[in-house]
Design a protein around this motif. Structure first.
Motif, PDB file in Angstrom:
ATOM      1  N   SER A  95     -82.526  58.013 -26.446  1.00 24.74           N
ATOM      2  CA  SER A  95     -81.590  58.370 -25.365  1.00 24.74           C
ATOM      3  C   SER A  95     -80.717  59.547 -25.781  1.00 24.74           C
ATOM      4  O   SER A  95     -80.468  60.467 -24.996  1.00 24.74           O
ATOM      5  CB  SER A  95     -80.700  57.181 -25.012  1.00 24.74           C
ATOM      6  OG  SER A  95     -81.478  56.120 -24.525  1.00 24.74           O
ATOM      7  N   THR A  96     -80.238  59.552 -27.016  1.00 26.32           N
ATOM      8  CA  THR A  96     -79.429  60.658 -27.523  1.00 26.32           C
ATOM      9  C   THR A  96     -80.236  61.950 -27.524  1.00 26.32           C
ATOM     10  O   THR A  96     -79.739  63.016 -27.123  1.00 26.32           O
ATOM     11  CB  THR A  96     -78.922  60.344 -28.939  1.00 26.32           C
ATOM     12  OG1 THR A  96     -78.202  59.115 -28.909  1.00 26.32           O
ATOM     13  CG2 THR A  96     -78.045  61.449 -29.470  1.00 26.32           C
ATOM     14  N   LEU A  97     -81.479  61.874 -27.963  1.00 25.38           N
ATOM     15  CA  LEU A  97     -82.346  63.050 -27.968  1.00 25.38           C
ATOM     16  C   LEU A  97     -82.587  63.560 -26.548  1.00 25.38           C
ATOM     17  O   LEU A  97     -82.566  64.773 -26.299  1.00 25.38           O
ATOM     18  CB  LEU A  97     -83.675  62.717 -28.649  1.00 25.38           C
ATOM     19  CG  LEU A  97     -84.688  63.850 -28.743  1.00 25.38           C
ATOM     20  CD1 LEU A  97     -84.138  64.974 -29.618  1.00 25.38           C
ATOM     21  CD2 LEU A  97     -86.001  63.340 -29.292  1.00 25.38           C
ATOM     22  N   TYR A 102     -72.719  71.921 -22.221  1.00 22.11           N
ATOM     23  CA  TYR A 102     -73.009  70.487 -22.158  1.00 22.11           C
ATOM     24  C   TYR A 102     -72.511  69.841 -20.879  1.00 22.11           C
ATOM     25  O   TYR A 102     -71.988  68.742 -20.874  1.00 22.11           O
ATOM     26  CB  TYR A 102     -72.444  69.753 -23.387  1.00 22.11           C
ATOM     27  CG  TYR A 102     -73.000  70.277 -24.675  1.00 22.11           C
ATOM     28  CD1 TYR A 102     -74.359  70.205 -24.931  1.00 22.11           C
ATOM     29  CD2 TYR A 102     -72.198  70.859 -25.618  1.00 22.11           C
ATOM     30  CE1 TYR A 102     -74.889  70.718 -26.096  1.00 22.11           C
ATOM     31  CE2 TYR A 102     -72.713  71.376 -26.793  1.00 22.11           C
ATOM     32  CZ  TYR A 102     -74.061  71.293 -27.023  1.00 22.11           C
ATOM     33  OH  TYR A 102     -74.599  71.784 -28.164  1.00 22.11           O
ATOM     34  N   VAL A 143     -81.550  53.863 -28.540  1.00 17.61           N
ATOM     35  CA  VAL A 143     -80.350  54.685 -28.651  1.00 17.61           C
ATOM     36  C   VAL A 143     -80.702  56.072 -29.183  1.00 17.61           C
ATOM     37  O   VAL A 143     -80.216  57.091 -28.672  1.00 17.61           O
ATOM     38  CB  VAL A 143     -79.291  53.984 -29.542  1.00 17.61           C
ATOM     39  CG1 VAL A 143     -78.168  54.948 -29.915  1.00 17.61           C
ATOM     40  CG2 VAL A 143     -78.726  52.773 -28.833  1.00 17.61           C
ATOM     41  N   CYS A 144     -81.542  56.156 -30.190  1.00 18.46           N
ATOM     42  CA  CYS A 144     -81.948  57.457 -30.746  1.00 18.46           C
ATOM     43  C   CYS A 144     -82.687  58.294 -29.710  1.00 18.46           C
ATOM     44  O   CYS A 144     -82.417  59.495 -29.554  1.00 18.46           O
ATOM     45  CB  CYS A 144     -82.819  57.250 -31.983  1.00 18.46           C
ATOM     46  SG  CYS A 144     -81.917  56.629 -33.405  1.00 18.46           S
ATOM     47  N   VAL A 153     -80.604  63.183 -23.856  1.00 26.27           N
ATOM     48  CA  VAL A 153     -79.371  63.767 -23.318  1.00 26.27           C
ATOM     49  C   VAL A 153     -79.125  65.145 -23.912  1.00 26.27           C
ATOM     50  O   VAL A 153     -78.779  66.091 -23.199  1.00 26.27           O
ATOM     51  CB  VAL A 153     -78.172  62.819 -23.565  1.00 26.27           C
ATOM     52  CG1 VAL A 153     -76.851  63.521 -23.289  1.00 26.27           C
ATOM     53  CG2 VAL A 153     -78.300  61.584 -22.699  1.00 26.27           C
ATOM     54  N   SER A 154     -79.312  65.280 -25.224  1.00 24.98           N
ATOM     55  CA  SER A 154     -79.091  66.593 -25.838  1.00 24.98           C
ATOM     56  C   SER A 154     -80.125  67.607 -25.358  1.00 24.98           C
ATOM     57  O   SER A 154     -79.818  68.792 -25.186  1.00 24.98           O
ATOM     58  CB  SER A 154     -79.083  66.496 -27.360  1.00 24.98           C
ATOM     59  OG  SER A 154     -80.359  66.152 -27.838  1.00 24.98           O
ATOM     60  N   SER A 155     -81.343  67.192 -25.114  1.00 24.36           N
ATOM     61  CA  SER A 155     -82.361  68.103 -24.580  1.00 24.36           C
ATOM     62  C   SER A 155     -82.007  68.569 -23.178  1.00 24.36           C
ATOM     63  O   SER A 155     -82.149  69.752 -22.850  1.00 24.36           O
ATOM     64  CB  SER A 155     -83.728  67.414 -24.566  1.00 24.36           C
ATOM     65  OG  SER A 155     -84.158  67.150 -25.865  1.00 24.36           O
TER      66      SER A 155
END
Length: 168
Positions: free
Chosen positions: A27-29, A161, A24-25, A31-33
């Motif tokens: 994946s979040t990184l 975004y 999860v961490c 997506v934000s990148s």
């Protein structure tokens, strides 16, 4: 009934939770990148378009200044009395705005629009023939600047975004 020996360390459930948390961490990184890279790309394209339009307008201004310089060169042999009127008439035909100064020189200006609501303003002081000295040009630059033609409005149309809606 024999019991099996217990293994020391983490239980299978704790390792699974830890792996899920790491996924999860990451994946979040990711997506934000990707969202940041997309926003940077759109901003870069917008900046490139602005600079392209600006430099095209600036090139046009320098070409117009060169044409005005040639015209001033041709009119430099005229006496001061007829120079102002004939030079102003010829420059007006070329799209310049002319104003006679109290000293007898001509203040000429031109606006070259670019983009949606901006322009480059060129202002030159065309020197009367009697004011010319050897080795000097036919004009002096009074202004060469960018101005806004309309009311300033913030540009909130850049999607952030990955959204297609403008910012509120």
């Amino acid at each position: 009934m024999t019991s099996s020996p217990r293994r020391p360390g983490f239980a299978v459930g704790a390792i699974t939770v830890l792996v899920i948390l790491v996924v999860v961490c990451l994946s979040t990184l990711a997506v934000s990148s990707l969202a940041g890279a997309n926003a940077d790309s759109l901003l870069g394209q917008s900046g490139a378009q602005y600079l392209t339009e600006y430099y095209q307008a600036e090139t046009c201004c320098w070409q117009q200044i060169a044409q005005a310089d040639q015209l001033l060169c041709k009119k430099a042999d005229l006496p001061d009395e007829s120079w102002a009127k004939t030079t102003a008439s010829a420059l007006t035909e070329e799209g310049w705005q002319c104003q006679l100064t109290p000293s007898g020189d001509l203040l000429i200006s031109r606006t070259e629009p670019f983009g949606e609501d901006q322009a480059i303003v060129v202002q030159l002081l065309a020197l009367r023939p009697s004011a010319l000295s050897a080795g000097e040009g036919y004009y002096t630059t009074q202004g060469f600047y960018t101005t806004n033609l309309g009311d300033w409005q913030p540009d909130d149309t850049l999607p952030v975004y990955g959204t297609s809606q403008p910012a509120p």
